[in-house]
Design a protein around this motif. Structure first.
Motif, PDB file in Angstrom:
ATOM      1  N   LEU A   8       0.818  -1.216   0.000  1.00 27.84           N
ATOM      2  CA  LEU A   8       0.000   0.000   0.000  1.00 27.84           C
ATOM      3  C   LEU A   8       0.856   1.273   0.000  1.00 27.84           C
ATOM      4  CD1 LEU A   8      -2.784  -1.002   2.571  1.00 27.84           C
ATOM      5  CD2 LEU A   8      -2.996  -0.812   0.085  1.00 27.84           C
ATOM      6  N   ASP A   9       2.148   1.137   0.280  1.00 30.30           N
ATOM      7  CA  ASP A   9       3.034   2.303   0.292  1.00 30.30           C
ATOM      8  C   ASP A   9       3.151   2.841  -1.144  1.00 30.30           C
ATOM      9  OD1 ASP A   9       5.117   4.105   0.349  1.00 30.30           O
ATOM     10  OD2 ASP A   9       6.326   2.932   1.762  1.00 30.30           O
ATOM     11  N   PRO A  10       2.831   4.111  -1.379  1.00 28.75           N
ATOM     12  CA  PRO A  10       2.875   4.650  -2.753  1.00 28.75           C
ATOM     13  C   PRO A  10       4.233   4.478  -3.422  1.00 28.75           C
ATOM     14  CG  PRO A  10       1.844   6.199  -1.243  1.00 28.75           C
ATOM     15  CD  PRO A  10       2.369   5.104  -0.403  1.00 28.75           C
ATOM     16  N   ILE A  11       5.294   4.525  -2.634  1.00 32.68           N
ATOM     17  CA  ILE A  11       6.636   4.361  -3.219  1.00 32.68           C
ATOM     18  C   ILE A  11       6.794   2.976  -3.854  1.00 32.68           C
ATOM     19  CG2 ILE A  11       9.078   4.074  -2.593  1.00 32.68           C
ATOM     20  CD1 ILE A  11       8.702   6.342  -0.606  1.00 32.68           C
ATOM     21  N   ILE A  12       6.165   1.990  -3.243  1.00 33.13           N
ATOM     22  CA  ILE A  12       6.327   0.602  -3.691  1.00 33.13           C
ATOM     23  C   ILE A  12       5.453   0.309  -4.922  1.00 33.13           C
ATOM     24  CG2 ILE A  12       6.161  -1.829  -2.954  1.00 33.13           C
ATOM     25  CD1 ILE A  12       8.375  -0.148  -1.606  1.00 33.13           C
ATOM     26  N   GLN A  13       4.400   1.038  -5.080  1.00 33.29           N
ATOM     27  CA  GLN A  13       3.501   0.884  -6.240  1.00 33.29           C
ATOM     28  C   GLN A  13       2.893  -0.511  -6.319  1.00 33.29           C
ATOM     29  OE1 GLN A  13       5.401   2.892  -9.863  1.00 33.29           O
ATOM     30  NE2 GLN A  13       7.178   2.583  -8.535  1.00 33.29           N
ATOM     31  N   GLY A  14       2.362  -0.951  -5.210  1.00 36.62           N
ATOM     32  CA  GLY A  14       1.684  -2.255  -5.194  1.00 36.62           C
ATOM     33  C   GLY A  14       2.616  -3.389  -5.562  1.00 36.62           C
ATOM     34  N   ALA A  15       2.077  -4.332  -6.366  1.00 38.80           N
ATOM     35  CA  ALA A  15       2.874  -5.501  -6.738  1.00 38.80           C
ATOM     36  C   ALA A  15       3.992  -5.156  -7.716  1.00 38.80           C
ATOM     37  CB  ALA A  15       1.964  -6.565  -7.342  1.00 38.80           C
ATOM     38  N   THR A  16       3.902  -3.994  -8.334  1.00 39.26           N
ATOM     39  CA  THR A  16       4.927  -3.595  -9.312  1.00 39.26           C
ATOM     40  C   THR A  16       6.291  -3.476  -8.662  1.00 39.26           C
ATOM     41  OG1 THR A  16       3.227  -2.351 -10.463  1.00 39.26           O
ATOM     42  CG2 THR A  16       5.510  -1.855 -11.058  1.00 39.26           C
ATOM     43  N   GLY A  17       6.302  -2.880  -7.485  1.00 42.18           N
ATOM     44  CA  GLY A  17       7.557  -2.738  -6.761  1.00 42.18           C
ATOM     45  C   GLY A  17       8.353  -1.529  -7.225  1.00 42.18           C
ATOM     46  N   THR A  18       9.572  -1.454  -6.736  1.00 37.16           N
ATOM     47  CA  THR A  18      10.440  -0.338  -7.065  1.00 37.16           C
ATOM     48  C   THR A  18      11.890  -0.822  -7.086  1.00 37.16           C
ATOM     49  OG1 THR A  18      10.986   1.939  -6.474  1.00 37.16           O
ATOM     50  CG2 THR A  18      10.728   0.400  -4.665  1.00 37.16           C
ATOM     51  N   SER A  19      12.816   0.116  -7.197  1.00 34.71           N
ATOM     52  CA  SER A  19      14.229  -0.266  -7.245  1.00 34.71           C
ATOM     53  C   SER A  19      15.039   0.590  -6.287  1.00 34.71           C
ATOM     54  CB  SER A  19      14.783  -0.098  -8.665  1.00 34.71           C
ATOM     55  OG  SER A  19      14.100  -0.952  -9.544  1.00 34.71           O
ATOM     56  N   LEU A  20      16.175   0.059  -5.909  1.00 35.86           N
ATOM     57  CA  LEU A  20      17.097   0.818  -5.068  1.00 35.86           C
ATOM     58  C   LEU A  20      17.976   1.640  -6.012  1.00 35.86           C
ATOM     59  CD1 LEU A  20      17.912   1.255  -2.101  1.00 35.86           C
ATOM     60  CD2 LEU A  20      19.573  -0.567  -2.378  1.00 35.86           C
ATOM     61  N   LEU A  21      17.408   2.744  -6.448  1.00 30.61           N
ATOM     62  CA  LEU A  21      18.019   3.513  -7.537  1.00 30.61           C
ATOM     63  C   LEU A  21      19.389   4.057  -7.171  1.00 30.61           C
ATOM     64  CD1 LEU A  21      14.795   5.375  -8.705  1.00 30.61           C
ATOM     65  CD2 LEU A  21      15.914   3.404  -9.790  1.00 30.61           C
ATOM     66  N   ALA A  22      19.597   4.318  -5.875  1.00 32.62           N
ATOM     67  CA  ALA A  22      20.877   4.896  -5.464  1.00 32.62           C
ATOM     68  C   ALA A  22      22.066   4.010  -5.844  1.00 32.62           C
ATOM     69  CB  ALA A  22      20.876   5.149  -3.965  1.00 32.62           C
ATOM     70  N   LEU A  23      21.809   2.691  -5.969  1.00 35.73           N
ATOM     71  CA  LEU A  23      22.916   1.794  -6.327  1.00 35.73           C
ATOM     72  C   LEU A  23      23.370   1.993  -7.771  1.00 35.73           C
ATOM     73  CD1 LEU A  23      22.121  -1.651  -4.639  1.00 35.73           C
ATOM     74  CD2 LEU A  23      24.080  -0.161  -4.232  1.00 35.73           C
ATOM     75  N   ASN A  24      22.496   2.576  -8.582  1.00 37.71           N
ATOM     76  CA  ASN A  24      22.864   2.788  -9.987  1.00 37.71           C
ATOM     77  C   ASN A  24      23.963   3.832 -10.152  1.00 37.71           C
ATOM     78  OD1 ASN A  24      21.136   0.882 -11.060  1.00 37.71           O
ATOM     79  ND2 ASN A  24      19.398   2.300 -11.027  1.00 37.71           N
ATOM     80  N   SER A  25      24.213   4.609  -9.102  1.00 37.31           N
ATOM     81  CA  SER A  25      25.272   5.611  -9.200  1.00 37.31           C
ATOM     82  C   SER A  25      26.660   4.976  -9.090  1.00 37.31           C
ATOM     83  CB  SER A  25      25.096   6.676  -8.106  1.00 37.31           C
ATOM     84  OG  SER A  25      25.210   6.075  -6.847  1.00 37.31           O
ATOM     85  N   PHE A  26      26.698   3.674  -8.698  1.00 36.99           N
ATOM     86  CA  PHE A  26      27.993   2.975  -8.604  1.00 36.99           C
ATOM     87  C   PHE A  26      28.306   2.300  -9.938  1.00 36.99           C
ATOM     88  CE2 PHE A  26      26.661   3.445  -4.319  1.00 36.99           C
ATOM     89  CZ  PHE A  26      27.774   3.370  -3.506  1.00 36.99           C
ATOM     90  N   ALA A  27      29.571   2.253 -10.268  1.00 34.92           N
ATOM     91  CA  ALA A  27      29.979   1.463 -11.429  1.00 34.92           C
ATOM     92  C   ALA A  27      29.690  -0.006 -11.128  1.00 34.92           C
ATOM     93  CB  ALA A  27      31.469   1.654 -11.689  1.00 34.92           C
ATOM     94  N   PRO A  28      29.268  -0.810 -12.112  1.00 40.03           N
ATOM     95  CA  PRO A  28      28.877  -2.213 -11.850  1.00 40.03           C
ATOM     96  C   PRO A  28      29.932  -3.005 -11.077  1.00 40.03           C
ATOM     97  CG  PRO A  28      28.279  -1.592 -14.078  1.00 40.03           C
ATOM     98  CD  PRO A  28      29.048  -0.423 -13.511  1.00 40.03           C
TER      99      PRO A  28
END
Lengths: 357, 242
Positions: free
Chosen positions: A138-158
């Protein structure tokens, strides 16, 4: 005291094995510099499995608290990390604090969940996990079953992200394992085992049953939460259905049963075996899951003490000992067949009614 | 001797059934009190109330004058009330020695070497040293009973509540048990002992209580109680039993 004795907690073999295990942990720190990305990713996955196995074993095998809802803490650790990261906390600190968040959640729910017994507790934990999953959805950030991502990790080189996540997983595993080992070797660890074996008798010899259960419950949640946070760091994406899925607890049960419930080493062995089986047969889809289930049933019926439990009994193997062995010298064997006529010291004065609260 | 434990108006009900029904009970320091009575008289229920294993429905319990009615069994153990169980309850996944260490550290508050000493002493007293490293689940019934006593002793009790620990012992073992319990008394430990083997009980206790149907029907000097027609009618059946 008419006999001399000593209490043995370590043997030369267990000292060597513990030192080797500790050395291995340090050696593993170098893995990102030595192994391929694929191996590093697989090792990170193995660390997650080890943490899940040893914490579920601590809860059920030593504490007698059989939970089928530990996915609650696995998912909440990951969810907490996402929330904290979005609030501006540095991402790896957010991941660590996510695991701590699961421990805090466990502390809160322990006030009512630990009043449940046996099957009620097991199923109640599952129900609670499903409830929290719905709330997280129910948390709007999570967007139901769709989920979300830990976007901050994308700032690191793989490559850097892979190595940092690996080290985070290694430190989490080593830290949780060390904490559990020290706890199980402590007076509280012995008290937990007493509760597992007979709660009424444990209470009758002075064990603070609720306190002991709560400590183990919180510690197991910390481990599951850390595992969830590490898993999030490897996959980046978060879907409530995946993270709060009961399959996580099924994996924990499998690893513990196969390795050896109630032994410290067994679940580690179980995690390695599970990891190997998954690597070999994971692509088989539903037949892999059927095989895992059948193996768990087979072990429960035919080798309930698990592989390590069997080896421990057969070969007296204790690489990471948590028990006590009494070594006696000069025992009068003739007195061993009846009640001996001698005195015990008077009761201590320090613990008497003056302590009453 | 000053009063150690005092219980007044104890009642324990399960639904409409009162298994303990208005019992007043007291134990002085270093006293040994025996409890006898037919099966179902409420003896073990009374012990459960005194040890805190089950809560009272009515009444109050005081230890050295301080009310402890609301305290649980663990608290009472840590404050000097040890007990053994009629049906032994070993910690089966642990060794005998570890069973006693739990009792010594948790109930007795002993740490490390004090706890080891306490556990070894209690094992020796109960003749269980040679079984120290055996898994408690492998013990036979008699050994389990000894373990019950040893584990209770390891908590360092001031008052020891014993529930039929003599059952199943041979005559020689029973006499040894009497010596052990007399030894405990010499060390200042008060005893409350439920036992059906009356002839060994009377060698130890200075006061005897007979219960029937949840009530105390006779109390006093052991020989007088055993000759009481009410006790003979309700429990013994004949004076020849003792």
């Amino acid at each position: 005291m008419t006999e001399t004795y000593k209490v043995q907690r370590w043997t030369s073999r267990s000292i060597v094995s513990t030192a080797l295990i500790a050395a291995l942990q340090f050696a593993l720190l170098a893995a990102p510099f030595v192994f391929s990305a694929n191996v590093v990713d697989h090792l990170t996955t193995l660390f997650v499995y080890v943490v899940l196995a040893i914490t579920w074993n601590a809860l059920a095998g030593y504490g007698g608290l059989v939970s089928v809802g530990q996915q609650l803490f696995f998912g909440f650790g990951a969810y907490g990390a996402i929330r904290l990261s979005q609030a501006g906390v540095p991402v790896y600190a957010a991941l660590a604090l996510g695991g701590v968040g699961s421990a805090v959640l466990a502390l809160i729910v322990s006030s009512f969940m630990l009043k449940l017994r046996a099957g009620e507790f097991a199923i109640g934990m599952w129900v609670l996990a499903a409830l929290v999953q719905l709330l997280v959805s129910l948390d709007p950030i999570i967007q139901g079953a769709t989920g979300t991502s830990l976007l901050a990790l994308n700032s690191f080189a793989p490559a850097a992200r892979r190595a940092d996540t690996y080290w985070f997983g290694l430190v989490a595993m080593a830290g949780v394992a060390l904490l559990l080992f020290l706890l199980l070797r402590s007076r509280l660890g012995a008290a937990m085992q007493a509760i597992r074996d007979n709660e009424e008798a444990a209470r009758s010899v002075g064990v603070r049953v609720q306190l002991a259960k709560r400590i183990m419950f919180v510690l197991a949640a910390l481990g599951a939460g850390m595992a969830g946070a590490v898993w999030l760091a490897t996959s980046i994406s978060f879907q409530p259905n995946t993270y709060f899925g009961v399959q996580w607890t099924a994996y924990m049960i499998f690893m513990t049963l196969v390795g050896g419930i109630g032994t410290f080493e067994g679940p580690i062995l179980g995690a390695v075996l599970f990891f190997a089986v998954e690597a070999a047969f994971g692509a088989e889809g539903v037949w892999y899951l059927i095989g895992i289930g059948a193996a768990a049933v087979g072990f429960a019926l035919l080798l309930p003490q698990g592989i390590w439990g069997w080896m421990e009994r057969r070969y007296a193997l204790r690489l990471l000992p948590v028990g006590y062995v009494l070594k006696l010298q000069g025992v009068d064997a003739g007195r061993q067949h009846g009640f001996a006529r001698r005195s015990v010291p008077p009761p201590p004065a320090a613990m008497r009614i003056s302590e009453q609260s | 001797m000053s009063l150690l434990l005092e219980a007044n108006g104890l009642v324990k009900r399960y639904g409409a059934l009162a298994v303990v029904n208005g019992v007043d009970f007291r134990v002085a320091e270093n006293e040994a009190v025996g409890i006898v009575g037919p099966n179902g008289a409420g003896k073990t229920s009374l012990l459960n109330l005194l040890s805190g294993a089950v809560p009272v429905s009515e009444g109050r319990i005081a230890l050295r004058g301080a009310i402890i009615t609301g305290q649980d069994a663990a608290w009472r153990c840590r404050h000097g009330i040890g007990r053994s169980h009629q049906v032994p309850k070993p910690f089966g996944g642990m060794t005998v020695f570890e069973n006693l260490l739990v009792a010594a550290t948790q109930g007795g508050g002993f740490i490390q070497h004090e706890a080891y000493d306490r556990a070894v002493d209690s094992l020796e007293l109960c003749g269980m040293l040679s079984a120290a490293n055996r898994s408690a689940e492998t013990l036979g019934l008699l050994e389990r009973k000894r373990l019950e006593l040893a584990r209770a002793l390891a908590t360092g009790p001031e008052l020891l509540l014993l529930d039929e620990i003599g059952g199943g012992l041979t005559d020689g073992e029973a006499l040894d048990l009497v010596e052990v319990i007399l030894d405990l008394r010499r060390r200042g430990i008060a005893i409350v002992w439920i036992e059906h083997i009356v002839h060994i009980l009377v060698k130890v206790v200075t006061r005897l209580v007979c219960m029937d149907a949840g009530r105390i029907i006779a109390e006093g000097d052991p020989q007088s109680v055993l000759k009481d027609p009410v006790v003979i009618s309700a429990y013994l059946g004949s004076e020849e039993v003792v």
